[in-house]
Design a protein around this motif. Structure first.
Motif, mmCIF file in Angstrom:
data_model
loop_
_atom_site.group_PDB
_atom_site.id
_atom_site.type_symbol
_atom_site.label_atom_id
_atom_site.label_comp_id
_atom_site.label_asym_id
_atom_site.label_seq_id
_atom_site.Cartn_x
_atom_site.Cartn_y
_atom_site.Cartn_z
ATOM 1 N N VAL A 97 -55.269 -36.096 49.680
ATOM 2 C CA VAL A 97 -55.961 -36.893 48.689
ATOM 3 C C VAL A 97 -55.918 -36.126 47.372
ATOM 4 O O VAL A 97 -56.257 -34.955 47.313
ATOM 5 N N GLY A 98 -55.467 -36.781 46.346
ATOM 6 C CA GLY A 98 -55.399 -36.112 45.050
ATOM 7 C C GLY A 98 -55.251 -37.126 43.951
ATOM 8 O O GLY A 98 -55.662 -38.281 44.097
ATOM 9 N N THR A 125 -53.526 -40.408 44.850
ATOM 10 C CA THR A 125 -54.363 -41.352 45.573
ATOM 11 C C THR A 125 -55.173 -42.183 44.603
ATOM 12 O O THR A 125 -55.417 -43.364 44.807
ATOM 13 N N MET A 126 -55.616 -41.536 43.528
ATOM 14 C CA MET A 126 -56.427 -42.235 42.557
ATOM 15 C C MET A 126 -55.613 -43.337 41.874
ATOM 16 O O MET A 126 -56.118 -44.416 41.622
ATOM 17 N N LYS A 158 -64.337 -38.979 48.940
ATOM 18 C CA LYS A 158 -62.909 -39.013 48.652
ATOM 19 C C LYS A 158 -62.520 -37.980 47.600
ATOM 20 O O LYS A 158 -61.562 -37.247 47.769
ATOM 21 N N TYR A 159 -63.285 -37.946 46.529
ATOM 22 C CA TYR A 159 -62.964 -36.993 45.465
ATOM 23 C C TYR A 159 -64.065 -35.954 45.372
ATOM 24 O O TYR A 159 -65.200 -36.277 45.029
ATOM 25 N N THR A 207 -61.281 -40.469 54.806
ATOM 26 C CA THR A 207 -60.983 -39.819 53.532
ATOM 27 C C THR A 207 -61.705 -38.492 53.353
ATOM 28 O O THR A 207 -61.350 -37.730 52.481
#
Lengths: 432, 283
Positions: free
Chosen positions: A20-21, A24-25, B191-192, B282
């Motif tokens: 995820v990075g 992904t955004m 997620k982030y 995630t």
């Protein structure tokens, strides 16, 4: 006619591979942009079939796709499949740990899932405190736990340590305690992942018994295991998953057989295997052949034919107590095994460096059906196993030559090998 | 036989717009209490002082603040004994900050359990609220003891006893704000992880935008709006007004804090319920 308690419709689960990075955004932004224009998620259309071994083109992968099945009340459904076939994902969706990407599941009744034993155990808390905590996490009320507490304690067999923090427990005790809580759940539907693989044999047996009880009480059980024997023993029905789809649905035994067939397909035409040399091993099996009495390589035998195995092995350094072995299985159930030297002390002598060839056999009569030489290995007796090769040959035994009047050799009599032993009459009194 | 279409549970890709299942939460009330108990028992195991640490934290912080802000920086406390002034702010602030900090990593910290078993995820942040409430009650005893001491020793305090009924309301706002912000952040961090970094120093910065180390009355007018925009400020000011007779009490600002809390809880719940079903993929 029992009613349907679980209904799975068009279930699918898509996973995103990689990390995820920022990328992904961008997908998230893109997805949102499609959504506000009232279009379908662009990433749902793509995605490869879940095949771990080949490198796919897409970042998205369908771990499960188009899954449809129903479970009736009181059924024990075994879910079989290779690693990565989607078994665990399916159980996770059914136990509401994660959501499906498409489709739905309808459930009737209270569900408890055991994807792991001892979830939420806190190492600092005592056994007693953890029983309550774990029970509550699994959905029991305090009242319920209290009423079953003595039973659980008895089942676990760790009474003596109940007021000791569980961080002081041996791993076996930990599992016993954890399973004791789980075994006393009384849901209408129980979902069990491969949790029985832990614990010692005696305890495993106890757990199996308990699970059989559970299903006997009209409760529905969904069960995942690699131990096919366990599936055969516990389940009434089975489904076989492969690459995210159901490839077979039917009785438990048919399911395990279908699964095994697919597993051995890669191997089952081979009659000899050579293994790549590994110089670091002091002793190693180099090759293995399966053949009949006439030294012809074959995979078809008769009930009364011995199955011969020939192995070539290399001794690179002088080693004491070398011990070769083979294991034979049917439908994933262990049948028997043999060791070349581990029977009496005089056999365990030293072997000089060199290449040896040995011939051994699996003694007939072997009842009809498909068998698997699941492993051959070499090791040092009672010390260590040095090299083990798994899933070698699959051979068939045909019931062609025996006289069907003699039911001793029939597969319907149970058991897989026949012991032709003498029955001696030691006493006789004639009736007057 | 029950109707074939009479399902107890339907698992679908997404939650309905919002469904807060109070009945399900209630069913797991025992779990909530056991989690609270676990927090207490586990934290102070293998310590010598045990629960005494509940007192040591606010005492040391208060003494530090007294030395730095009162003695060195000479910031006025409006005739209130500095010790009591700081202790009152710290006690209430700690509750808010602890609730926020601990709920803000709900998903990440509990991933192991959440990945294996289902129960209403909201139980975990709620248990944090309750266990911190107990901690607050213990720390309030310390405050009350100091307060009674100064009440008898000096005559600089002029408590407004008639407003004491507002006290539970203040706690409610603090709890709500902590929970609301906490679950909002926890849903954003699945997620982030960027937000995790924000929480750490964000909470600290927010403390300086709250009237804890200074009274609101000494803030220059052109900066006052910043402090008052912070929903925590009026709660702390009201608390001081009730017990110390110092500070600002204004229904409008208190109402603002309350409305702010309700809004942040709604936003927090919405994002929490959006995330709780899929976060395992995630996190």
């Amino acid at each position: 006619m029992s009613q349907t308690v679980i209904k799975v419709e068009n279930l699918g689960k898509q996973y995103h591979l990689g990390q995820v990075g920022t990328g992904t955004m961008m997908h998230d932004v893109n997805r949102w942009w499609f959504k506000i224009r009232g279009k379908e998620d662009p990433y749902l259309k793509i995605g490869d079939v879940n095949d771990r071994a080949t490198k796919g083109d897409s970042e998205y992968v369908w771990s499960l796709r188009d899954i449809n099945f129903e479970v009736k009340q009181g059924e024990v459904l075994g879910i079989i499949g290779k690693n990565g076939a989607g078994k665990s994902t399916l159980l996770k969706i059914l136990s509401r740990v994660t959501n499906p990407t498409v489709g739905n599941v309808k459930i009737k009744g209270r569900v408890a899932s055991l994807l792991e034993v001892g979830t939420g155990f806190h190492p600092e808390l005592t056994g007693r405190e953890n029983i309550f905590l774990n029970g509550a996490i699994l959905g029991m009320s305090k009242q319920e736990i209290r009423s079953k507490f003595d039973e659980m304690l008895d089942f676990s067999g760790v009474e003596r340590y109940i007021d000791t923090p569980v961080k002081r427990y041996s791993s076996g005790m930990y599992v016993r305690l954890a399973f004791a809580v789980a075994a006393h759940l009384e849901p209408e539907i129980l979902i069990v992942d491969e949790v029985l693989a832990v614990g010692d044999a005696e305890f495993q047996k106890k757990c199996l018994g308990k699970m059989k009880d559970v299903s006997g009480q009209g409760r529905t059980v969904l069960f995942v295991s690699h131990q096919l024997g366990m599936i055969n023993y516990l389940c009434t029905r089975g489904i076989v998953l492969s690459k995210g789809s159901i490839v077979f649905e039917g009785g438990a035994r048919e399911s395990t057989e279908t699964y095994l067939k697919s597993v051995y397909e890669q191997h089952n035409t081979k009659t000899n295997i050579a293994f790549s040399a590994n110089e670091s091993l002091p002793v190693q099996i180099l090759s293995c052949r399966i053949m009949n009495k006439q030294n012809q390589e074959t995979l078809n035998f008769d009930v009364f034919e011995n199955v011969y195995l020939e192995m070539e092995y290399i001794v690179r350094q002088k080693v004491n107590s070398i011990n070769l072995s083979w294991v034979i299985e049917k439908n994933g159930e262990f049948i028997t095994c043999s060791f070349d030297t581990d029977n009496s002390p005089e056999l365990l002598e030293e072997r000089k460096p060199g290449i040896y060839k040995v011939k051994t056999f699996i003694p007939a009569p072997i009842k009809g059906g498909r068998y698997n030489i699941s492993s051959v290995g070499v090791g040092i007796a009672n010390v260590e196993s040095l090299s083990v090769e798994r899933s070698l040959f699959t051979f068939d035994v045909e019931e062609s030559s025996y006289d069907p009047t003699y039911k001793s050799y029939s597969i319907n009599r149970g058991g897989y090998m026949v012991s032709n032993v003498k029955w001696e009459i030691t006493d006789f009194k004639e009736l007057k | 036989m029950a109707n074939e279409n009479d399902w107890d549970l339907i698992i679908e890709p997404k939650n309905k717009w919002y469904q807060l299942d109070i009945a399900a939460l209630w069913k797991y009330k025992d779990l909530l209490m056991l989690l609270v108990r676990r927090d207490f028992v586990a934290v102070y195991k293998q310590t010598i002082l045990g629960p005494v640490w509940f007192f040591i934290q606010p005492i040391i912080t208060t003494i530090t603040f007294t030395i730095i802000f009162s003695n060195i920086a000479n910031i006025s406390t409006n005739d209130v004994p500095p010790l009591l002034f700081y202790l009152s702010g710290i006690t209430l602030w700690t509750y808010f900050a602890d609730c926020l900090n601990k709920t803000s990593n709900t998903f990440v910290a509990n991933a192991a359990v959440f990945g294996k078993v289902y129960f209403p995820r909201l139980i975990v942040p709620l248990s944090v609220l309750v266990s911190n409430l107990i901690k607050l009650a213990i720390q309030l005893c310390l405050f009350i003891a100091c307060w009674i001491y100064y009440l008898l020793e000096s005559n600089t305090l002029s408590p407004n006893y008639s407003y004491l009924v507002l006290f539970p309301f203040l706690i409610l706002i603090m709890a709500g704000l902590g929970l609301g912000f906490g679950i909002l952040i926890s849903s954003l961090t699945t997620k982030y992880r960027d937000f995790t970094f924000l929480v750490g120093f964000g909470v600290q910065l927010l403390m300086y935008a709250s009237p804890i180390v200074y009274p609101l009355s000494i803030v220059p007018d052109k900066y006052k709006w910043i402090v008052l925009a912070n929903p925590v400020s009026s709660v702390i000011e009201t608390f001081k007004y009730i017990f110390l007779g110092e500070g600002l009490f204004n229904w409008f600002y208190l109402g603002y804090s309350f409305v702010f809390m309700v809004v942040i809880i709604i936003i927090g719940m919405l994002s929490f319920s959006r995330v709780e079903k899929s976060f395992m993929d995630t996190v």
